[in-house]
Design a protein around this motif. Structure first.
Motif, PDB file in Angstrom:
ATOM      1  N   GLU A  34       0.826  -1.201   0.000  1.00  0.00           N
ATOM      2  CA  GLU A  34       0.000   0.000   0.000  1.00  0.00           C
ATOM      3  C   GLU A  34       0.860   1.250   0.000  1.00  0.00           C
ATOM      4  O   GLU A  34       2.012   1.241   0.424  1.00  0.00           O
ATOM      5  CB  GLU A  34      -0.925   0.034   1.210  1.00  0.00           C
ATOM      6  N   LYS A  35       0.259   2.308  -0.517  1.00  0.00           N
ATOM      7  CA  LYS A  35       0.830   3.650  -0.423  1.00  0.00           C
ATOM      8  C   LYS A  35      -0.263   4.509   0.187  1.00  0.00           C
ATOM      9  O   LYS A  35      -1.296   4.752  -0.439  1.00  0.00           O
ATOM     10  CB  LYS A  35       1.231   4.181  -1.791  1.00  0.00           C
ATOM     11  N   ARG A  36      -0.043   4.925   1.416  1.00  0.00           N
ATOM     12  CA  ARG A  36      -1.046   5.732   2.111  1.00  0.00           C
ATOM     13  C   ARG A  36      -0.942   7.189   1.668  1.00  0.00           C
ATOM     14  O   ARG A  36       0.079   7.629   1.183  1.00  0.00           O
ATOM     15  CB  ARG A  36      -0.834   5.638   3.612  1.00  0.00           C
ATOM     16  N   GLY A  37      -2.013   7.917   1.879  1.00  0.00           N
ATOM     17  CA  GLY A  37      -2.023   9.334   1.541  1.00  0.00           C
ATOM     18  C   GLY A  37      -3.252   9.691   0.729  1.00  0.00           C
ATOM     19  O   GLY A  37      -4.182   8.887   0.584  1.00  0.00           O
ATOM     20  N   TYR A  40      -4.416   7.178  -2.359  1.00  0.00           N
ATOM     21  CA  TYR A  40      -4.177   5.852  -1.780  1.00  0.00           C
ATOM     22  C   TYR A  40      -4.127   4.780  -2.866  1.00  0.00           C
ATOM     23  O   TYR A  40      -4.945   4.771  -3.785  1.00  0.00           O
ATOM     24  CB  TYR A  40      -5.277   5.508  -0.773  1.00  0.00           C
ATOM     25  N   MET A 167       9.174  -1.740   4.195  1.00  0.00           N
ATOM     26  CA  MET A 167       8.791  -0.346   3.977  1.00  0.00           C
ATOM     27  C   MET A 167       9.754   0.279   2.976  1.00  0.00           C
ATOM     28  O   MET A 167      10.864  -0.202   2.791  1.00  0.00           O
ATOM     29  CB  MET A 167       8.788   0.427   5.290  1.00  0.00           C
ATOM     30  N   VAL A 171       9.736   6.851   0.515  1.00  0.00           N
ATOM     31  CA  VAL A 171       8.354   7.252   0.796  1.00  0.00           C
ATOM     32  C   VAL A 171       7.879   6.455   2.000  1.00  0.00           C
ATOM     33  O   VAL A 171       7.571   5.277   1.892  1.00  0.00           O
ATOM     34  CB  VAL A 171       7.429   7.007  -0.421  1.00  0.00           C
ATOM     35  N   SER A 172       7.819   7.102   3.159  1.00  0.00           N
ATOM     36  CA  SER A 172       7.526   6.387   4.402  1.00  0.00           C
ATOM     37  C   SER A 172       6.126   5.794   4.441  1.00  0.00           C
ATOM     38  O   SER A 172       5.837   4.944   5.263  1.00  0.00           O
ATOM     39  CB  SER A 172       7.723   7.311   5.598  1.00  0.00           C
ATOM     40  N   LYS A 173       5.237   6.219   3.556  1.00  0.00           N
ATOM     41  CA  LYS A 173       3.866   5.707   3.588  1.00  0.00           C
ATOM     42  C   LYS A 173       3.672   4.461   2.736  1.00  0.00           C
ATOM     43  O   LYS A 173       2.573   3.954   2.618  1.00  0.00           O
ATOM     44  CB  LYS A 173       2.900   6.803   3.146  1.00  0.00           C
ATOM     45  N   LYS A 174       4.746   3.940   2.129  1.00  0.00           N
ATOM     46  CA  LYS A 174       4.651   2.696   1.358  1.00  0.00           C
ATOM     47  C   LYS A 174       5.004   1.528   2.271  1.00  0.00           C
ATOM     48  O   LYS A 174       6.032   1.546   2.955  1.00  0.00           O
ATOM     49  CB  LYS A 174       5.611   2.711   0.173  1.00  0.00           C
ATOM     50  N   ARG A 175       4.172   0.487   2.260  1.00  0.00           N
ATOM     51  CA  ARG A 175       4.366  -0.673   3.135  1.00  0.00           C
ATOM     52  C   ARG A 175       4.131  -1.976   2.358  1.00  0.00           C
ATOM     53  O   ARG A 175       3.378  -2.018   1.401  1.00  0.00           O
ATOM     54  CB  ARG A 175       3.384  -0.644   4.299  1.00  0.00           C
TER      55      ARG A 175
END
Length: 189
Positions: A34-37, A40, A167, A171-175
């Motif tokens: 996922e990439k949050r934000g 999404y 991670m 990009v810290s929002k990618k998991r």
């Protein structure tokens, strides 16, 4: 008066040096990336995985491993959409029990470690007659833990169950979350 002491010496067995060994695993995995934000993106995939390892035992039931997964791949070649997934990783791990040495007689084994992963997911989505292309790449640290169960204690073949969490470095929002089931074995150096 003189006192004589006498000691009997029994032969002492020298410990057998524990040799390093190679392993190979072949399996399947399912993951969610996922990439949050605000924009999404969440993508799931299934992959076929091939990995190699080298383990250096420290003692009978404790060893250190390097695990290389050169390829984890899935593609829908027969589907019009043509989804594609690719994963490679390099992991350093600690092994306890089965898989830590070739002389371990443990009925199961555990391992845990960390490393680096590259994960690529591409997907086509058809909505309302139009096609949308989604792409998500993750390159960064990964943590893994899992356990091995041999069919019989003392055997080198095993079933391996692994959980992973990764991670992206930039990009810290990618998991990345992954579950893997594989079959493998160990052979001598």
């Amino acid at each position: 008066m003189a006192c004589k002491l006498s000691f009997s010496q029994e032969p002492v067995e020298k410990p057998v040096p524990l040799k390093g060994f190679f392993g190979v695993n072949l399996g399947v995995s399912g993951s969610f990336s996922e990439k949050r934000g605000p924009n999404y993106i969440g993508m799931t995939d299934a992959m076929f995985n091939l990995s190699f390892s080298y383990t250096k035992p420290l003692i009978k039931d404790l060893g250190l491993s390097i695990i290389l997964q050169p390829i984890g791949v899935f593609t829908e070649i027969f589907a019009f959409e043509g989804d594609f997934s690719w994963q490679s990783s390099l992991i350093a791990a600690v092994n306890i029990g089965h898989g830590s040495s070739l002389v371990s007689e443990a009925g199961y084994g555990w391992y845990g470690g960390a490393g680096i992963v590259y994960n690529l997911l591409e997907s086509y989505d058809k909505r309302g007659g139009e096609f949308y292309f989604h792409k998500l790449t993750i390159f960064g640290p990964i943590a893994v833990t899992g356990f091995r169960i041999p069919p019989k204690a003392g055997r080198t073949e095993h079933i391996d169950f692994r959980l992973s969490y990764g991670m992206d470095m930039t990009v810290s929002k990618k998991r990345l979350y992954e579950i893997r089931l594989s079959f493998g074995g160990f052979g001598k150096d």
